[in-house]
Design an enzyme around this catalytic site. Structure first.
Site, PDB file in Angstrom:
ATOM      1  N   GLU A  37      14.861  38.337  37.686  1.00 52.90           N
ATOM      2  CA  GLU A  37      14.097  39.935  36.737  1.00 52.90           C
ATOM      3  C   GLU A  37      13.743  40.998  37.374  1.00 52.90           C
ATOM      4  O   GLU A  37      12.580  40.876  37.761  1.00 52.90           O
ATOM      5  CB  GLU A  37      12.698  39.550  36.026  1.00 52.90           C
ATOM      6  CG  GLU A  37      12.216  39.745  35.045  1.00 52.90           C
ATOM      7  CD  GLU A  37      11.054  40.202  34.623  1.00 52.90           C
ATOM      8  OE1 GLU A  37      10.609  39.215  34.733  1.00 52.90           O
ATOM      9  OE2 GLU A  37      10.651  40.457  33.452  1.00 52.90           O
ATOM     10  N   TRP A  84       2.532  43.381  30.864  1.00 53.86           N
ATOM     11  CA  TRP A  84       3.730  43.692  31.074  1.00 53.86           C
ATOM     12  C   TRP A  84       4.613  44.657  29.371  1.00 53.86           C
ATOM     13  O   TRP A  84       5.599  44.871  29.459  1.00 53.86           O
ATOM     14  CB  TRP A  84       4.924  42.270  30.748  1.00 53.86           C
ATOM     15  CG  TRP A  84       3.727  41.493  32.604  1.00 53.86           C
ATOM     16  CD1 TRP A  84       4.814  41.946  33.938  1.00 53.86           C
ATOM     17  CD2 TRP A  84       3.304  40.707  32.650  1.00 53.86           C
ATOM     18  NE1 TRP A  84       4.526  41.200  35.152  1.00 53.86           N
ATOM     19  CE2 TRP A  84       3.535  40.824  34.499  1.00 53.86           C
ATOM     20  CE3 TRP A  84       2.251  40.067  31.931  1.00 53.86           C
ATOM     21  CZ2 TRP A  84       2.620  39.939  35.006  1.00 53.86           C
ATOM     22  CZ3 TRP A  84       2.038  38.854  32.710  1.00 53.86           C
ATOM     23  CH2 TRP A  84       1.809  39.104  33.954  1.00 53.86           C
ATOM     24  N   ASP A 109       8.227  36.985  24.938  1.00 52.64           N
ATOM     25  CA  ASP A 109       7.853  37.378  26.505  1.00 52.64           C
ATOM     26  C   ASP A 109       6.508  37.406  26.279  1.00 52.64           C
ATOM     27  O   ASP A 109       5.610  36.703  26.874  1.00 52.64           O
ATOM     28  CB  ASP A 109       8.397  38.129  26.711  1.00 52.64           C
ATOM     29  CG  ASP A 109       8.404  38.127  28.527  1.00 52.64           C
ATOM     30  OD1 ASP A 109       8.589  37.130  29.246  1.00 52.64           O
ATOM     31  OD2 ASP A 109       9.238  39.329  29.604  1.00 52.64           O
ATOM     32  N   GLN A 154       4.293  31.973  39.129  1.00 55.04           N
ATOM     33  CA  GLN A 154       4.357  33.058  39.066  1.00 55.04           C
ATOM     34  C   GLN A 154       4.391  34.171  40.390  1.00 55.04           C
ATOM     35  O   GLN A 154       4.899  35.467  40.851  1.00 55.04           O
ATOM     36  CB  GLN A 154       3.185  33.930  37.993  1.00 55.04           C
ATOM     37  CG  GLN A 154       3.105  35.290  37.970  1.00 55.04           C
ATOM     38  CD  GLN A 154       3.717  36.789  37.402  1.00 55.04           C
ATOM     39  OE1 GLN A 154       4.636  36.320  36.704  1.00 55.04           O
ATOM     40  NE2 GLN A 154       4.876  36.248  37.369  1.00 55.04           N
ATOM     41  N   HIS A 162      12.494  32.118  35.177  1.00 53.98           N
ATOM     42  CA  HIS A 162      12.205  32.824  35.509  1.00 53.98           C
ATOM     43  C   HIS A 162      13.259  33.446  36.954  1.00 53.98           C
ATOM     44  O   HIS A 162      13.016  33.667  37.921  1.00 53.98           O
ATOM     45  CB  HIS A 162      11.038  33.973  35.765  1.00 53.98           C
ATOM     46  CG  HIS A 162      10.281  34.229  34.699  1.00 53.98           C
ATOM     47  ND1 HIS A 162       9.459  33.158  33.811  1.00 53.98           N
ATOM     48  CD2 HIS A 162       9.140  35.296  33.949  1.00 53.98           C
ATOM     49  CE1 HIS A 162       8.794  33.431  32.817  1.00 53.98           C
ATOM     50  NE2 HIS A 162       9.150  34.929  33.219  1.00 53.98           N
ATOM     51  N   HIS A 184      10.170  31.568  24.400  1.00 52.99           N
ATOM     52  CA  HIS A 184      10.087  32.532  25.801  1.00 52.99           C
ATOM     53  C   HIS A 184       8.908  33.308  25.391  1.00 52.99           C
ATOM     54  O   HIS A 184       8.540  34.595  24.687  1.00 52.99           O
ATOM     55  CB  HIS A 184      11.222  33.359  26.452  1.00 52.99           C
ATOM     56  CG  HIS A 184      10.781  33.178  27.747  1.00 52.99           C
ATOM     57  ND1 HIS A 184      11.291  33.444  28.973  1.00 52.99           N
ATOM     58  CD2 HIS A 184       9.527  34.351  28.491  1.00 52.99           C
ATOM     59  CE1 HIS A 184      10.773  33.682  30.018  1.00 52.99           C
ATOM     60  NE2 HIS A 184       9.912  34.356  29.824  1.00 52.99           N
ATOM     61  N   HIS A 197       4.061  34.082  27.020  1.00 51.57           N
ATOM     62  CA  HIS A 197       3.197  33.774  28.378  1.00 51.57           C
ATOM     63  C   HIS A 197       2.357  33.654  27.597  1.00 51.57           C
ATOM     64  O   HIS A 197       1.197  35.048  27.146  1.00 51.57           O
ATOM     65  CB  HIS A 197       3.208  34.950  28.677  1.00 51.57           C
ATOM     66  CG  HIS A 197       4.829  34.764  29.961  1.00 51.57           C
ATOM     67  ND1 HIS A 197       4.428  34.273  31.069  1.00 51.57           N
ATOM     68  CD2 HIS A 197       5.555  35.487  29.311  1.00 51.57           C
ATOM     69  CE1 HIS A 197       5.856  34.812  32.019  1.00 51.57           C
ATOM     70  NE2 HIS A 197       6.399  34.950  30.932  1.00 51.57           N
TER      71      HIS A 197
HETATM   72  N1  17E Z   1       5.600  37.464  34.669  1.00 46.51           N
HETATM   73  C1  17E Z   1       7.223  37.196  35.074  1.00 46.51           C
HETATM   74  O1  17E Z   1       7.373  37.636  36.223  1.00 46.51           O
HETATM   75  N2  17E Z   1       7.604  38.488  34.618  1.00 46.51           N
HETATM   76  C2  17E Z   1       7.490  39.204  32.930  1.00 46.51           C
HETATM   77  N3  17E Z   1       8.161  39.452  31.852  1.00 46.51           N
HETATM   78  C3  17E Z   1       5.768  38.051  32.899  1.00 46.51           C
HETATM   79  C4  17E Z   1       5.004  37.953  33.284  1.00 46.51           C
HETATM   80  C5  17E Z   1       6.113  38.712  31.234  1.00 46.51           C
HETATM   81 FE   FE2 Z   2       8.951  36.001  31.255  1.00 45.79          FE
END
Ligand code: 17E
Ligand code: FE2
Length: 435
Positions: A222, A324, A318, A161, A219, A66, A68
């Protein structure tokens, strides 16, 4: 013979090391020919390269489940994430996204892939934001995937996203991303406007994946909201669709706030469903708990409990230097170290488990398990680590002496000892190893 690695300690998966030392022969085609007991007289064929392992740990390469790569190395652009929350990170990225170009994405992604190769990572799953009418990052990462194909495998997740249902055209863009060659279908149910939209977004993701024979990696949950319960939806869809271990829930930090009764129910469901979990300790230790006073939650999924329930859990990096996470060198041994402290995997048997979460457990997330390992016939992909065990590799945060992809050395790090002048003693090289 292309190469002979002589006298290595062999990582056998699931945190374990095979008994004794071995020699590994690599055939001309770049695959493992034989793994045989150590013989200090064994020689490679005349053209072959000899690597003396001296009892060091020979392991299949690290697997990054994982990351980005589209957002990597954009920290501070156009302005920093001042609050440190996931939400502001998404807003800052949304601004930066408007200025993306093909060259920009290719340059940053390639730089981080170089770091990963140097760190011994040869299999990568990257998320790629597809809530962008131009899909510029997706096309750029698909080019990168082709360019690195001979050395590394890169899976691209079409990651919405800003939502599938809540973002205008979200479902159309996700579908288009799959048509343009995404390997995995993503989702972000906790970011959708309502619970119903979140459930609908997961249904859309699974239908798309089923139609195209792809995997799902969402995702999921979170957020520090104990009422965010999309992982039960994801697991149920995985079970009923038959996708099972081809589905992954990433982050799942809300699980750190679930009550005991619900957690018990969930452990059973997740184990039955066969789904994978990916915890991302760097990002989530940084992003979660930001709305709490004390006691302040640390935003981690139930790593220990889910492992005990028989669920496959891996650790992901990540982010690398983006809205982030301002830091990072894309080194999975760092992820494992931070992850094992965050998840309290500090028992003698648990430390090697943390190593499996950046190797074989992560390989299972990518679905590459059949080709992953140092068995005859497997591609000769491996790292030789200057450490005697998985736990020592994590403790000493070593860089691989050699990273080998399909029988070819792609990275080499010579030992660089530190000289210590201790009062009353002659200078010596510091030795951090312990028997
Ligand atoms: N986008 C998201 O929704 N959550 C994350 N942890 C990252 C990007 C890095
Ligand atoms: Fe992520």
């Amino acid at each position: 013979m292309l190469m002979l690695v002589r006298g290595a300690r062999l990582y056998a998966g699931d945190g374990r090391v095979a008994p004794g030392l071995v020699d590994v022969e690599v055939a001309e085609g770049g695959h493992v020919a034989r793994v045989v007991p150590y013989d200090d007289q064994r020689e490679p064929a005349s053209t072959g390269r000899l690597i003396e392992a001296h009892g060091d740990l020979l392991s299949p390469p690290f697997v990054e489940p994982h990351i980005h790569l589209d957002t990597a190395l954009t920290v501070g652009e156009p302005r920093p994430n001042a609050s440190g929350t996931l939400w502001e990170g998404i807003a800052r990225w949304s601004e930066r996204k408007r200025t993306l170009t093909r060259e920009d994405v290719i340059g940053r992604a390639t730089e981080v892939l170089r770091w990963q190769a140097a760190n011994g990572v040869l299999h990568v799953r990257t998320h790629c934001d597809v809530t962008d009418e131009r899909l510029v990052a997706l096309d750029a990462l698909a080019e990168v995937r082709d360019r690195v194909r001979d050395v590394m495998t890169l899976q691209i997740v079409a990651f919405p996203q800003e939502g599938i249902v809540s973002f205008p055209g979200g479902e159309r863009l996700l579908t288009e991303a799959v048509a343009r060659g995404a390997d995995v279908v993503g989702a972000i149910p906790h970011f959708e406007d309502t619970r119903e939209d979140g459930v609908a977004s997961l249904r859309t993701a699974f239908e798309l994946a089923e139609r195209h024979g792809l995997r799902v990696d969402a995702h999921c949950d979170e957020i520090d909201d104990e009422q965010s319960r999309f992982v039960e939806v994801l697991a149920t869809l995985a079970l009923r669709s038959g996708l099972r271990d081809r589905a992954t829930a990433s982050h799942t930090t809300a699980m750190g706030s679930y009550n005991g009764a619900y957690s018990y129910k969930l452990q059973r469901l997740l184990a039955r469903s066969g789904i994978n979990l990916v915890a991302n300790p760097f990002a989530n230790l940084g992003l979660q708990g930001r709305f709490d006073g004390y006691p302040k939650r640390r935003g981690l999924t139930q790593v220990k409990e889910m492992l005990a329930a028989g669920v496959n859990v891996a650790f992901g990096h990540d982010d690398v230097m983006d809205p982030w996470n301002p830091l990072g060198t894309a080194d999975p041994l760092q992820t494992a170290l931070v992850g094992l402290y965050a998840a309290q995997l500090t028992g003698a048997e648990e430390i090697p488990t943390a190593y499996s979460m950046i190797t074989d457990r992560a390989a299972a997330v990518l679905g590459i398990g059949e080709e992953y390992g140092l068995r005859p016939g497997c591609p000769a992909d491996f790292v030789l680590l200057p450490a005697g065990s998985p736990a020592e590799a994590v403790r000493r945060q070593v860089r691989p002496r050699y990273v080998v992809s399909r029988g070819r050395v792609v990275a080499e790090t010579p030992a660089a000892p530190t000289r210590l002048a201790w009062p009353g003693e002659a200078p010596v090289d510091v030795d951090f190893t312990r028997p």
